[in-house]
Design a protein around this motif. Structure first.
Motif, mmCIF file in Angstrom:
data_model
loop_
_atom_site.group_PDB
_atom_site.id
_atom_site.type_symbol
_atom_site.label_atom_id
_atom_site.label_comp_id
_atom_site.label_asym_id
_atom_site.label_seq_id
_atom_site.Cartn_x
_atom_site.Cartn_y
_atom_site.Cartn_z
ATOM 1 N N PHE A 185 18.719 -32.615 14.209
ATOM 2 C CA PHE A 185 17.558 -31.745 14.034
ATOM 3 C C PHE A 185 16.282 -32.575 13.887
ATOM 4 N N LYS A 186 16.342 -33.609 13.057
ATOM 5 C CA LYS A 186 15.176 -34.464 12.824
ATOM 6 C C LYS A 186 14.775 -35.209 14.088
ATOM 7 N N LYS A 187 15.776 -35.701 14.810
ATOM 8 C CA LYS A 187 15.504 -36.435 16.047
ATOM 9 C C LYS A 187 14.865 -35.510 17.087
ATOM 10 N N ARG A 188 15.397 -34.282 17.193
ATOM 11 C CA ARG A 188 14.836 -33.307 18.132
ATOM 12 C C ARG A 188 13.384 -32.997 17.777
ATOM 13 N N GLU A 189 13.120 -32.797 16.501
ATOM 14 C CA GLU A 189 11.758 -32.530 16.061
ATOM 15 C C GLU A 189 10.824 -33.682 16.410
ATOM 16 N N ALA A 190 11.274 -34.899 16.148
ATOM 17 C CA ALA A 190 10.445 -36.074 16.406
ATOM 18 C C ALA A 190 10.165 -36.253 17.894
ATOM 19 N N LEU A 191 11.177 -36.032 18.725
ATOM 20 C CA LEU A 191 10.996 -36.190 20.169
ATOM 21 C C LEU A 191 10.200 -35.035 20.778
ATOM 22 N N MET A 192 10.315 -33.854 20.190
ATOM 23 C CA MET A 192 9.671 -32.658 20.743
ATOM 24 C C MET A 192 8.195 -32.570 20.364
ATOM 25 N N LYS A 193 7.829 -33.139 19.228
ATOM 26 C CA LYS A 193 6.456 -33.002 18.736
ATOM 27 C C LYS A 193 5.397 -33.461 19.746
ATOM 28 N N PRO A 194 5.514 -34.640 20.342
ATOM 29 C CA PRO A 194 4.479 -35.052 21.302
ATOM 30 C C PRO A 194 4.403 -34.120 22.517
ATOM 31 N N ILE A 195 5.543 -33.616 22.946
ATOM 32 C CA ILE A 195 5.556 -32.700 24.094
ATOM 33 C C ILE A 195 4.852 -31.406 23.713
ATOM 34 N N GLN A 196 5.208 -30.843 22.560
ATOM 35 C CA GLN A 196 4.582 -29.605 22.099
ATOM 36 C C GLN A 196 3.084 -29.791 21.888
ATOM 37 N N ASP A 197 2.704 -30.890 21.290
ATOM 38 C CA ASP A 197 1.281 -31.143 21.034
ATOM 39 C C ASP A 197 0.495 -31.166 22.339
ATOM 40 N N ARG A 198 1.064 -31.796 23.359
ATOM 41 C CA ARG A 198 0.389 -31.881 24.662
ATOM 42 C C ARG A 198 0.261 -30.500 25.292
ATOM 43 N N VAL A 199 1.330 -29.702 25.239
ATOM 44 C CA VAL A 199 1.298 -28.356 25.822
ATOM 45 C C VAL A 199 0.322 -27.473 25.044
ATOM 46 N N TRP A 200 0.385 -27.542 23.716
ATOM 47 C CA TRP A 200 -0.503 -26.701 22.908
ATOM 48 C C TRP A 200 -1.973 -27.090 23.092
ATOM 49 N N ALA A 201 -2.245 -28.373 23.258
ATOM 50 C CA ALA A 201 -3.624 -28.808 23.503
ATOM 51 C C ALA A 201 -4.114 -28.261 24.839
ATOM 52 N N ALA A 202 -3.248 -28.298 25.850
ATOM 53 C CA ALA A 202 -3.618 -27.748 27.159
ATOM 54 C C ALA A 202 -3.827 -26.235 27.068
ATOM 55 N N MET A 203 -2.975 -25.557 26.294
ATOM 56 C CA MET A 203 -3.129 -24.113 26.104
ATOM 57 C C MET A 203 -4.450 -23.790 25.418
ATOM 58 N N LYS A 204 -4.757 -24.556 24.394
ATOM 59 C CA LYS A 204 -5.999 -24.333 23.649
ATOM 60 C C LYS A 204 -7.209 -24.547 24.562
ATOM 61 N N GLU A 205 -7.152 -25.604 25.348
ATOM 62 C CA GLU A 205 -8.233 -25.899 26.289
ATOM 63 C C GLU A 205 -8.375 -24.782 27.325
ATOM 64 N N LEU A 206 -7.243 -24.314 27.838
ATOM 65 C CA LEU A 206 -7.254 -23.217 28.808
ATOM 66 C C LEU A 206 -7.806 -21.939 28.179
ATOM 67 N N ALA A 207 -7.406 -21.653 26.961
ATOM 68 C CA ALA A 207 -7.882 -20.452 26.271
ATOM 69 C C ALA A 207 -9.397 -20.495 26.098
ATOM 70 N N ARG A 208 -9.897 -21.640 25.719
ATOM 71 C CA ARG A 208 -11.351 -21.769 25.531
ATOM 72 C C ARG A 208 -12.085 -21.673 26.871
ATOM 73 N N ALA A 209 -11.550 -22.341 27.887
ATOM 74 C CA ALA A 209 -12.210 -22.342 29.194
ATOM 75 C C ALA A 209 -12.186 -20.964 29.854
ATOM 76 N N GLN A 210 -11.080 -20.239 29.701
ATOM 77 C CA GLN A 210 -10.935 -18.934 30.363
ATOM 78 C C GLN A 210 -11.309 -17.760 29.454
ATOM 79 N N GLY A 211 -11.580 -18.046 28.197
ATOM 80 C CA GLY A 211 -11.977 -16.992 27.273
ATOM 81 C C GLY A 211 -10.824 -16.150 26.744
ATOM 82 N N TYR A 212 -9.616 -16.713 26.729
ATOM 83 C CA TYR A 212 -8.469 -15.967 26.196
ATOM 84 C C TYR A 212 -8.543 -15.961 24.676
ATOM 85 N N GLN A 213 -8.340 -14.790 24.117
ATOM 86 C CA GLN A 213 -8.331 -14.672 22.667
ATOM 87 C C GLN A 213 -6.918 -14.710 22.122
#
Length: 170
Positions: free
Chosen positions: A111-139
């Motif tokens: 569980f800990k290993k999965r969390e550690a390996l998944m965090k950078p992937i999730q952070d990258r996807v969430w940052a892209a989502m946040k950027e897309l939301a701001r650029a496209q005006g998604y609330q």
């Protein structure tokens, strides 16, 4: 008459407020399957899981062999020898259980290993989502794989846009 006009105005205001919201859907499973680092992470976790399961299985087999040996010799053992052998078998079984819990439990190593390996992937996807939301005006952006959405207009799905933004298009 005033009540009807007030009610009509209230409906128009709430309709206008609802119309102003921009919503998008994403399919996180689809996005993650497109990400090569997610595949690498899954392979690493699978290899680690197999290695750890092998360790657990070895201990379980050792306990089974000790128990079979004990059953075959129980008639020839003294009371003290029986107790000692039983305690040894229980000790091996306990070790196997503890090892399994250590590796595969809710707060285990896997569980800990999965969390550690998944965090950078999730952070990258969430940052892209946040950027897309701001650029496209998604609330609001909803993950269609984790929510119980009965119907969603496919035009709301921005998964492909996110995949392209992350540079994962193949």
């Amino acid at each position: 008459m005033k009540k009807i006009l007030f009610l009509f105005a209230l409906i128009l205001l709430s309709w206008g407020a609802a119309e102003a919201q921009k919503i998008a859907l994403v399919d996180m499973e689809y996005i993650l399957k497109k990400d090569p680092s997610y595949e690498v992470m899954n392979r690493q976790l699978e290899d680690l899981s197999k290695k750890w399961q092998s360790e657990v299985t070895t201990l379980e087999n050792k306990a089974q062999a000790a128990y079979k040996s004990y059953q075959g010799e129980v008639a020839f053992l003294s009371a003290e020898q029986k107790t000692a052998r039983e305690e040894a078998i229980v000790s091996i079984e306990k070790q196997a259980y503890e090892l399994k819990r250590k590796y595969f439990g809710p707060e285990g190593e896997l569980f800990k290993k999965r969390e550690a390996l998944m965090k950078p992937i999730q952070d990258r996807v969430w940052a892209a989502m946040k950027e897309l939301a701001r650029a496209q005006g998604y609330q609001l952006i909803i993950d269609r794989t984790s929510s119980k959405i009965v119907y969603a207009d496919p035009a709301l799905d921005v998964s492909e846009t996110l995949v392209a933004k992350l540079g994962l298009a193949r």
